[in-house]
Design an enzyme around this catalytic site. Structure first.
Site, PDB file in Angstrom:
ATOM      1  N   TYR A   1       1.974  -6.471   1.677  1.00 16.38           N
ATOM      2  CA  TYR A   1       0.946  -5.955   2.572  1.00 16.38           C
ATOM      3  C   TYR A   1       0.734  -6.920   3.742  1.00 16.38           C
ATOM      4  O   TYR A   1       0.853  -8.134   3.570  1.00 16.38           O
ATOM      5  CB  TYR A   1      -0.399  -5.833   1.846  1.00 16.38           C
ATOM      6  CG  TYR A   1      -0.506  -4.651   0.921  1.00 16.38           C
ATOM      7  CD1 TYR A   1      -1.104  -3.470   1.322  1.00 16.38           C
ATOM      8  CD2 TYR A   1      -0.035  -4.734  -0.386  1.00 16.38           C
ATOM      9  CE1 TYR A   1      -1.229  -2.396   0.459  1.00 16.38           C
ATOM     10  CE2 TYR A   1      -0.151  -3.660  -1.261  1.00 16.38           C
ATOM     11  CZ  TYR A   1      -0.755  -2.492  -0.831  1.00 16.38           C
ATOM     12  OH  TYR A   1      -0.875  -1.434  -1.688  1.00 16.38           O
TER      13      TYR A   1
ATOM     14  N   HIS B   1      -2.345   4.219  -0.190  1.00 16.70           N
ATOM     15  CA  HIS B   1      -3.803   4.352  -0.284  1.00 16.70           C
ATOM     16  C   HIS B   1      -4.320   5.334   0.765  1.00 16.70           C
ATOM     17  O   HIS B   1      -3.882   5.290   1.917  1.00 16.70           O
ATOM     18  CB  HIS B   1      -4.476   3.005  -0.045  1.00 16.70           C
ATOM     19  CG  HIS B   1      -4.155   1.972  -1.080  1.00 16.70           C
ATOM     20  ND1 HIS B   1      -4.936   1.754  -2.185  1.00 16.70           N
ATOM     21  CD2 HIS B   1      -3.129   1.106  -1.184  1.00 16.70           C
ATOM     22  CE1 HIS B   1      -4.416   0.786  -2.917  1.00 16.70           C
ATOM     23  NE2 HIS B   1      -3.312   0.362  -2.338  1.00 16.70           N
TER      24      HIS B   1
ATOM     25  N   TYR C   1       5.327  -4.117  -6.223  1.00 15.45           N
ATOM     26  CA  TYR C   1       4.977  -5.542  -6.085  1.00 15.45           C
ATOM     27  C   TYR C   1       4.260  -6.024  -7.345  1.00 15.45           C
ATOM     28  O   TYR C   1       3.618  -5.244  -8.046  1.00 15.45           O
ATOM     29  CB  TYR C   1       4.130  -5.776  -4.837  1.00 15.45           C
ATOM     30  CG  TYR C   1       2.816  -5.034  -4.794  1.00 15.45           C
ATOM     31  CD1 TYR C   1       1.654  -5.579  -5.342  1.00 15.45           C
ATOM     32  CD2 TYR C   1       2.724  -3.779  -4.193  1.00 15.45           C
ATOM     33  CE1 TYR C   1       0.460  -4.901  -5.291  1.00 15.45           C
ATOM     34  CE2 TYR C   1       1.524  -3.084  -4.143  1.00 15.45           C
ATOM     35  CZ  TYR C   1       0.394  -3.649  -4.685  1.00 15.45           C
ATOM     36  OH  TYR C   1      -0.792  -2.970  -4.645  1.00 15.45           O
TER      37      TYR C   1
ATOM     38  N   ARG D   1       2.904  -3.236  -9.756  1.00 13.61           N
ATOM     39  CA  ARG D   1       2.403  -1.975  -9.213  1.00 13.61           C
ATOM     40  C   ARG D   1       3.583  -1.126  -8.749  1.00 13.61           C
ATOM     41  O   ARG D   1       4.416  -1.594  -7.985  1.00 13.61           O
ATOM     42  CB  ARG D   1       1.475  -2.215  -8.003  1.00 13.61           C
ATOM     43  CG  ARG D   1       0.215  -3.024  -8.224  1.00 13.61           C
ATOM     44  CD  ARG D   1      -0.775  -2.431  -9.213  1.00 13.61           C
ATOM     45  NE  ARG D   1      -0.900  -0.976  -9.221  1.00 13.61           N
ATOM     46  CZ  ARG D   1      -1.628  -0.257  -8.358  1.00 13.61           C
ATOM     47  NH1 ARG D   1      -2.292  -0.840  -7.403  1.00 13.61           N
ATOM     48  NH2 ARG D   1      -1.694   1.050  -8.457  1.00 13.61           N
TER      49      ARG D   1
ATOM     50  N   HIS E   1       3.029   3.012  -4.038  1.00 15.89           N
ATOM     51  CA  HIS E   1       1.882   3.915  -3.858  1.00 15.89           C
ATOM     52  C   HIS E   1       1.345   3.767  -2.445  1.00 15.89           C
ATOM     53  O   HIS E   1       1.571   2.750  -1.778  1.00 15.89           O
ATOM     54  CB  HIS E   1       0.781   3.619  -4.880  1.00 15.89           C
ATOM     55  CG  HIS E   1       0.225   2.232  -4.774  1.00 15.89           C
ATOM     56  ND1 HIS E   1       0.813   1.147  -5.389  1.00 15.89           N
ATOM     57  CD2 HIS E   1      -0.835   1.732  -4.094  1.00 15.89           C
ATOM     58  CE1 HIS E   1       0.134   0.054  -5.103  1.00 15.89           C
ATOM     59  NE2 HIS E   1      -0.875   0.369  -4.310  1.00 15.89           N
TER      60      HIS E   1
END
Lengths: 239, 186
Positions: free
Chosen positions: A110, A164, A149, A159, A162
Site C-alpha cells: 500500500y 476496499h 501481503y 491477506r 482484495h
C-alpha cells in the site's frame, strides 16, 4: 442527487447478513469492540440526513487507478475493470454518491505510512481515489489486480487480494464500508476477515463475480460487485 | 421484494490519509465562515487497557448553529448556514488524539448533539454514538440507561483545547474497558 423521500426507513443491520463483530484470532476485535451491549435508539431527522455535497466538495467524478496520471505509464500488474451498481434495499439506484476505493499494488504494497511490508512501490500506482456513481447507481474503475501481503505481526496470516470500498450515501444511516475479494484465490480459505461471516451466502457477497474477458485495443478482465445500501421505502398502507 | 444489505467489513490499517486530511474543519465552505460559536472538538480514542489507537477514523454529522441540517429532508434546508458543511472526518495520531473544528450545534427537535462514527482496525462494522453537550431530555439521549452512562456522552469544556478563537471541548471515545463509551445499535 435526488433527495430521499421522508418515508425512507432504516432497519438495524442484521447479524445474520453481516460480518461478525468479533472474529477468532482477529485480536484487535477483542480490544476494540465494546463489551457492553449496543443501545437501541430511534432514528430521527438527525440520523436520516447526511452529507449530500461530497461529490462537489471533493471534486469527484470518474476514477482510474491503472495509471498515476492521465495518459501516464500503466501501473504494473494485471489490468482489470471493476464495476457494479449501488442500490438501496428496494433496488432503486444510489445515484450521485461518492465511492472511495483503496487497495495494495500488484506486489501487495500500500502507499501508506503504516505499511511495513518490504515490497516495492510502483510510481505509476497511487492505489486510492474517489468516484461518483451515475444516475443508475453504476460505478466502474480500471485498476490492476492487487497482490497478497503478509500481516507481519501475526506470524502466519496472509491477506488474499482484495479491494476496499467506502460509500457515502445521502444519509447517516447508509454509510457503508467493506472489502471485496477475488474468486478462486487459495488464500481466501484462511483469511480471517473473509471468513468471519455467519454463512456461505454472506461470504459470497464479499467476493467479486468473475465477469467476461475483453480483448482489443485495451485487454482486461472484468470483475463485478453490486452493493445494496441500507434503506427502503416504507411499505404503502392498503387503501 | 427487499434486497439483502451488503456485508460491511473493516477499513483495515491502510485507510488513505488523503481521505481524512482536510476534512477536520467543518467551518469553511465556499469561502464563507460558519455562523455561531466555533468549537474545537477533540479527544482520544482508546482501546482495552486505556491504550491509544492510531489511525482510527472518526466521522461526524451535525446540524448548524440554528439546528438545521444541510440536507433536503430538513424542512428548513433553504435556511441552512452557507458557511457550514455539517460533515467531517478525522483520524487519530499515534497518541490516539483526534481533533475537529466545528460549531456548537443548535437544537430544534433534539438537544444539541453531534453524530459520531468510529471506523478502523478491529471494527468489522462501524461503531456509532452521539456526542451531547448538556444533560436534558432527548429521544436518543434518553435511551442510554442511567445518569452515569449518560455522562459519558457529554463533551466537557476544556480550555486547554482552545484554539484560534474557538472554545475547546473534550470527548474521549473508549472503545472497550473501564469507562467504555455507550454505543448505539446500528
Amino acid at each position: 442527487m435526488k433527495p430521499r423521500a421522508a418515508g425512507y426507513q432504516y432497519s438495524p443491520y442484521g447479524d445474520r447478513t453481516q460480518t461478525l463483530r468479533q472474529i477468532d484470532r482477529y485480536n484487535a476485535s477483542f480490544t476494540r469492540v465494546p463489551a457492553s451491549p449496543l443501545i437501541p435508539r430511534p432514528v430521527t431527522l438527525s440520523e436520516q440526513t447526511g452529507p449530500i455535497e461530497l461529490p462537489r466538495r471533493w471534486n469527484a467524478g470518474k476514477l482510474a487507478l491503472s495509471r498515476a496520471v492521465e495518459n501516464g505509464p500503466r501501473a504494473v500488474g494485471q489490468l482489470i475493470r471493476v464495476s457494479g451498481r449501488v442500490t438501496d434495499e428496494d433496488g432503486s439506484p444510489a445515484a450521485g454518491v461518492v465511492m472511495e476505493i483503496w487497495q495494495a499494488n500488484a506486489a501487495g504494497k500500500y502507499v501508506h505510512a503504516m505499511d511495513d511490508h518490504i515490497a516495492p512501490l510502483d510510481p505509476n500506482f497511487v492505489g486510492q481515489g474517489r468516484l461518483v456513481t451515475d444516475e443508475d447507481g453504476r460505478y466502474e474503475v480500471f485498476t490492476v489486480k492487487p497482490g497478497a501481503y503478509p500481516v507481519l505481526y501475526s506470524g502466519w496470516w496472509w491477506r488474499p487480494p482484495h479491494i476496499h470500498f467506502s460509500i457515502l450515501g445521502q444519509s447517516w444511516m447508509n454509510r457503508f464500508i467493506t472489502q471485496i475479494f477475488f474468486p478462486g484465490e487459495p488464500l481466501n480459505e484462511t483469511d480471517l476477515l473473509l471468513n468471519g461471516v455467519p454463512s456461505h451466502d454472506v461470504r459470497e457477497r464479499l467476493i467479486f463475480e468473475h465477469g467476461d474477458t475483453v480483448m482489443g485495443d485495451l485487454s482486461y478482465i472484468n470483475y463485478r460487485r453490486d452493493f445494496v445500501l441500507r434503506g427502503h421505502r416504507r411499505t404503502p398502507e392498503l387503501a | 421484494m427487499k434486497l439483502v444489505v451488503s456485508p460491511c467489513n473493516t477499513t483495515g490499517p491502510f485507510f488513505p490519509r488523503e481521505f481524512s486530511d482536510g476534512n477536520e474543519d467543518l467551518t469553511r465552505r465556499d469561502g464563507a465562515r460558519a455562523r455561531g460559536e466555533h468549537i474545537i472538538l477533540a479527544g482520544r480514542v482508546l482501546e482495552l487497557g486505556a491504550k491509544p489507537t492510531w489511525n482510527m477514523v472518526l466521522e461526524v454529522w451535525q446540524a448548524d448553529t440554528n439546528g438545521i441540517f444541510r440536507h433536503p429532508l430538513d424542512p428548513r434546508f433553504a435556511e441552512v448556514d452557507p458557511g457550514f458543511w455539517g460533515w467531517g472526518r478525522a483520524r487519530t495520531d499515534p497518541d490516539g488524539w483526534y481533533r475537529f473544528r466545528t460549531v456548537l450545534p443548535g437544537g430544534d427537535q433534539r438537544i444539541p448533539h453531534i453524530n459520531c462514527a468510529v471506523l478502523g482496525i478491529g471494527l468489522t462494522r462501524r461503531l456509532v454514538t452521539t456526542i451531547f453537550f448538556t444533560d436534558a431530555p432527548d429521544p436518543v439521549f434518553d435511551c442510554v440507561p442511567g445518569p452515569e452512562l449518560r455522562q459519558r456522552l457529554i463533551a466537557r469544556r476544556d480550555p486547554s483545547l482552545n484554539a484560534d478563537g474557538a472554545a475547546g471541548y473534550r470527548f474521549d471515545v473508549i472503545l472497550r474497558g473501564e469507562g467504555e463509551t455507550p454505543f448505539f445499535v446500528d
